[in-house]
Scaffold this motif. Structure first.
Motif, PDB file in Angstrom:
ATOM      1  N   PRO A 307     -31.868 -20.118   2.640  1.00  0.00           N
ATOM      2  CA  PRO A 307     -31.470 -19.371   1.439  1.00  0.00           C
ATOM      3  C   PRO A 307     -30.128 -19.815   0.887  1.00  0.00           C
ATOM      4  CG  PRO A 307     -32.434 -17.895   3.045  1.00  0.00           C
ATOM      5  CD  PRO A 307     -32.303 -19.223   3.719  1.00  0.00           C
ATOM      6  N   ALA A 308     -29.997 -19.769  -0.439  1.00  0.00           N
ATOM      7  CA  ALA A 308     -28.803 -20.286  -1.115  1.00  0.00           C
ATOM      8  C   ALA A 308     -27.527 -19.619  -0.641  1.00  0.00           C
ATOM      9  CB  ALA A 308     -28.968 -20.104  -2.627  1.00  0.00           C
ATOM     10  N   SER A 309     -27.583 -18.304  -0.349  1.00  0.00           N
ATOM     11  CA  SER A 309     -26.377 -17.601   0.083  1.00  0.00           C
ATOM     12  C   SER A 309     -25.870 -18.148   1.411  1.00  0.00           C
ATOM     13  CB  SER A 309     -26.651 -16.098   0.203  1.00  0.00           C
ATOM     14  OG  SER A 309     -27.742 -15.856   1.090  1.00  0.00           O
ATOM     15  N   LEU A 310     -26.796 -18.515   2.309  1.00  0.00           N
ATOM     16  CA  LEU A 310     -26.391 -19.105   3.583  1.00  0.00           C
ATOM     17  C   LEU A 310     -25.888 -20.534   3.388  1.00  0.00           C
ATOM     18  CD1 LEU A 310     -29.133 -17.948   6.134  1.00  0.00           C
ATOM     19  CD2 LEU A 310     -26.843 -17.075   5.828  1.00  0.00           C
ATOM     20  N   ARG A 311     -26.567 -21.305   2.565  1.00  0.00           N
ATOM     21  CA  ARG A 311     -26.144 -22.690   2.343  1.00  0.00           C
ATOM     22  C   ARG A 311     -24.728 -22.742   1.782  1.00  0.00           C
ATOM     23  NH1 ARG A 311     -31.171 -23.374  -0.228  1.00  0.00           N
ATOM     24  NH2 ARG A 311     -30.116 -23.800  -2.207  1.00  0.00           N
ATOM     25  N   LYS A 312     -24.423 -21.852   0.859  1.00  0.00           N
ATOM     26  CA  LYS A 312     -23.091 -21.826   0.253  1.00  0.00           C
ATOM     27  C   LYS A 312     -22.022 -21.528   1.289  1.00  0.00           C
ATOM     28  CE  LYS A 312     -20.361 -19.575  -3.379  1.00  0.00           C
ATOM     29  NZ  LYS A 312     -20.379 -18.560  -4.459  1.00  0.00           N
ATOM     30  N   SER A 313     -22.259 -20.545   2.140  1.00  0.00           N
ATOM     31  CA  SER A 313     -21.284 -20.190   3.166  1.00  0.00           C
ATOM     32  C   SER A 313     -21.085 -21.330   4.164  1.00  0.00           C
ATOM     33  CB  SER A 313     -21.720 -18.923   3.905  1.00  0.00           C
ATOM     34  OG  SER A 313     -21.736 -17.811   3.039  1.00  0.00           O
ATOM     35  N   LEU A 314     -22.172 -21.985   4.570  1.00  0.00           N
ATOM     36  CA  LEU A 314     -22.071 -23.075   5.526  1.00  0.00           C
ATOM     37  C   LEU A 314     -21.361 -24.280   4.917  1.00  0.00           C
ATOM     38  CD1 LEU A 314     -25.616 -22.858   7.149  1.00  0.00           C
ATOM     39  CD2 LEU A 314     -23.464 -21.977   8.045  1.00  0.00           C
ATOM     40  N   GLN A 315     -21.595 -24.550   3.628  1.00  0.00           N
ATOM     41  CA  GLN A 315     -20.910 -25.649   2.955  1.00  0.00           C
ATOM     42  C   GLN A 315     -19.414 -25.385   2.862  1.00  0.00           C
ATOM     43  OE1 GLN A 315     -23.090 -25.781  -0.702  1.00  0.00           O
ATOM     44  NE2 GLN A 315     -24.847 -26.865   0.205  1.00  0.00           N
ATOM     45  N   GLN A 316     -19.035 -24.137   2.581  1.00  0.00           N
ATOM     46  CA  GLN A 316     -17.618 -23.792   2.532  1.00  0.00           C
ATOM     47  C   GLN A 316     -16.954 -23.996   3.881  1.00  0.00           C
ATOM     48  OE1 GLN A 316     -17.903 -19.746   1.107  1.00  0.00           O
ATOM     49  NE2 GLN A 316     -17.506 -20.330  -1.016  1.00  0.00           N
ATOM     50  N   GLN A 317     -17.650 -23.594   4.939  1.00  0.00           N
ATOM     51  CA  GLN A 317     -17.093 -23.763   6.273  1.00  0.00           C
ATOM     52  C   GLN A 317     -16.912 -25.234   6.605  1.00  0.00           C
ATOM     53  OE1 GLN A 317     -15.874 -21.713   8.322  1.00  0.00           O
ATOM     54  NE2 GLN A 317     -15.781 -22.784  10.276  1.00  0.00           N
ATOM     55  N   ALA A 318     -17.889 -26.059   6.251  1.00  0.00           N
ATOM     56  CA  ALA A 318     -17.795 -27.486   6.534  1.00  0.00           C
ATOM     57  C   ALA A 318     -16.682 -28.138   5.726  1.00  0.00           C
ATOM     58  CB  ALA A 318     -19.134 -28.161   6.226  1.00  0.00           C
TER      59      ALA A 318
END
Length: 459
Positions: A307-318
């Motif tokens: 889901p997009a909400s998870l992808r966004k959070s993981l990209q920010q962390q990376a």
């Protein structure tokens, strides 16, 4: 009381599926508000003592082999005589020896109870098992099916779900009056259970309770001074009294304790959490983490993506750590989590022989196999919380996508036909037949596909 829906699309699978009307009523009246007791809700497939004992034996054998750190999965408590303040107390045994744990030679729960009672000289005891769904396939199916309507009505809790077993003849919860950060669904499997409950505010002014507004969302415990104080608190408690086959619920904010019962009592406590993972505390300022997903965002077969909400959070962390591997590893972790039905851990793998070309297989469409691209160009196949990572060429990847789409249809599939279609006009170096068979055998081990009879027209 509403009647349960049909058990499952797959004959013989245990299911605790409940109708939407039940979950709508539950969400409106009880969810995150107050405790409730349901009697006789399930016509079939309720967890049994034999199933729970089988899970305990499996967990014990794996712990004895050193697969888990001490106290990570199993804990054993011995109840002692009343202490100086008139209250019973418990000691937790460490390290655990095989004598403490259920063994195959005990045969059943009664055999284990007799052996352990004799060994302890008659002292009462309790054993707890976390992540029960990881040690019994039927229990995993029961909990997954039960949560189906909950996820549809309330959402998919990204803090996870976990089924814990409480087994023994102990009188009180060994860790006393406490609260968790979990909303609890409590299945009474054997005997009778009485649970005392207090809303958070009823005990929040006590000295041992931190005066932090957010503590209502965190675990904690109450320290009783003496019997008189215990009796005073019990007079203020709400009591739920359940028997075999009953279901209880209480919100995460409620303090609770199990009260004395006669003989062996066994229960399975399914806790669901909406807490954020620890790594989000190290995320970028302003980074958001969704506490839940819509049920429609769970894996749904071909074309599904995290889901997009998870992808966004993981990209920010990376980005914060400037490491592509972080995004790749976390993406894989959350794909596995969601294909596992947002439950902690994975169900036990099947021990089966490799597939042969003449065999037929099929899937359960409600539990699809997914293929997901990972940052960095890799491709991941995942089902039931298990996964394997491949590095296919674009041509091979398209064929893998067609393979999974064919399997996820739920129709019986011939191994020989699947293999012929996959390798038609494909160069030998692109992808080996050995790798193809290894992938199918992995899916069998993960229980994502099962052997079946060919259609009548092909027999």
């Amino acid at each position: 009381m509403p009647a349960p829906l049909p058990a499952s699309q797959t004959p013989g699978e245990p299911s605790l599926l409940l109708p939407r009307s039940f979950w709508k009523d539950f969400a409106r009246k009880h969810w995150d508000r107050e405790p409730v007791l349901y009697r006789g809700l399930f016509a079939a497939h309720f967890p049994t003592l034999d199933e729970i004992f089988a899970a305990l034996v499996e967990a014990s054998e794996r712990c004895n082999r050193g697969e888990y750190p001490p106290l990570r999965i199993l804990r054993f408590f011995i109840e002692h005589e009343d202490g100086p303040n008139g209250l019973p107390y418990y000691s937790m045994v460490f390290p655990l020896s095989p004598q403490h744990l259920p063994l195959p030679e005990d045969v059943n729960a009664e055999g284990y109870l007799a052996r352990i009672t004799k060994w302890l000289g008659g002292k009462r005891f309790g054993i707890t098992l976390n992540s029960t769904q990881c040690f019994h396939w039927g229990h995993w199916l029961q909990m997954q099916s039960f949560l189906t309507g909950f996820r549809e009505q309330v959402g998919v809790p990204l803090g996870g779900g976990d089924s814990a077993v409480f087994f023994g003849n102990y009188r009180y919860t060994p860790f006393g009056i406490h609260k968790d950060d979990l909303h609890v669904f409590y299945f009474v499997v054997e005997g009778r259970k009485t649970i005392s409950l207090w809303p958070f505010d009823a005990l929040s002014q006590r000295d041992e309770v931190p005066k932090d507004p957010d503590f209502i969302h965190r675990p904690g415990g109450i320290v009783l001074k003496d019997k008189a104080e215990e009796e005073k608190l019990l007079s203020q408690a709400t009591l739920l009294r359940g028997q075999r086959g009953d279901l209880m619920y209480w919100p995460a904010s409620y303090w609770h304790r199990a009260e004395p019962s006669e003989g062996l009592a066994v229960s399975a406590s399914l806790g669901v959490s909406f807490r954020s993972p620890f790594f989000t505390q190290m995320g970028p300022v302003g980074g958001q983490w969704p506490e839940r997903l819509r049920h429609t965002e769970l894996p749904r077969g071909p074309g599904w993506r995290l889901p997009a909400s998870l992808r966004k959070s993981l990209q920010q962390q990376a980005q914060r750590r400037n490491v592509l591997a972080v995004e790749r590893e976390r993406t894989a972790e959350w794909v596995r989590f969601l294909t596992g039905g947002a439950m902690e851990g994975t169900p036990p793998v099947a021990q089966e022989a490799p597939l042969s070309a003449k065999e037929w297989i099929r899937t359960e469409p409600s539990r699809p196999i997914v293929g997901v691209p990972l940052p960095g160009g890799q491709w991941m196949v995942s089902a039931h919380g298990h996964s394997t990572v491949l590095s296919p060429s674009p041509t091979v990847r398209r064929r893998l996508e067609r393979l999974l789409a064919s399997l996820d249809s739920g129709k019986p599939q011939s191994i020989e036909a699947l293999e012929d279609a996959f390798f038609s006009r494909l160069t030998a170096r692109a992808f080996s037949r050995k790798a193809f068979r290894a992938l199918l055998d992995d899916l069998v081990r993960w229980r994502a596909v099962r052997r079946c009879e060919p259609p009548a027209s092909r027999r």
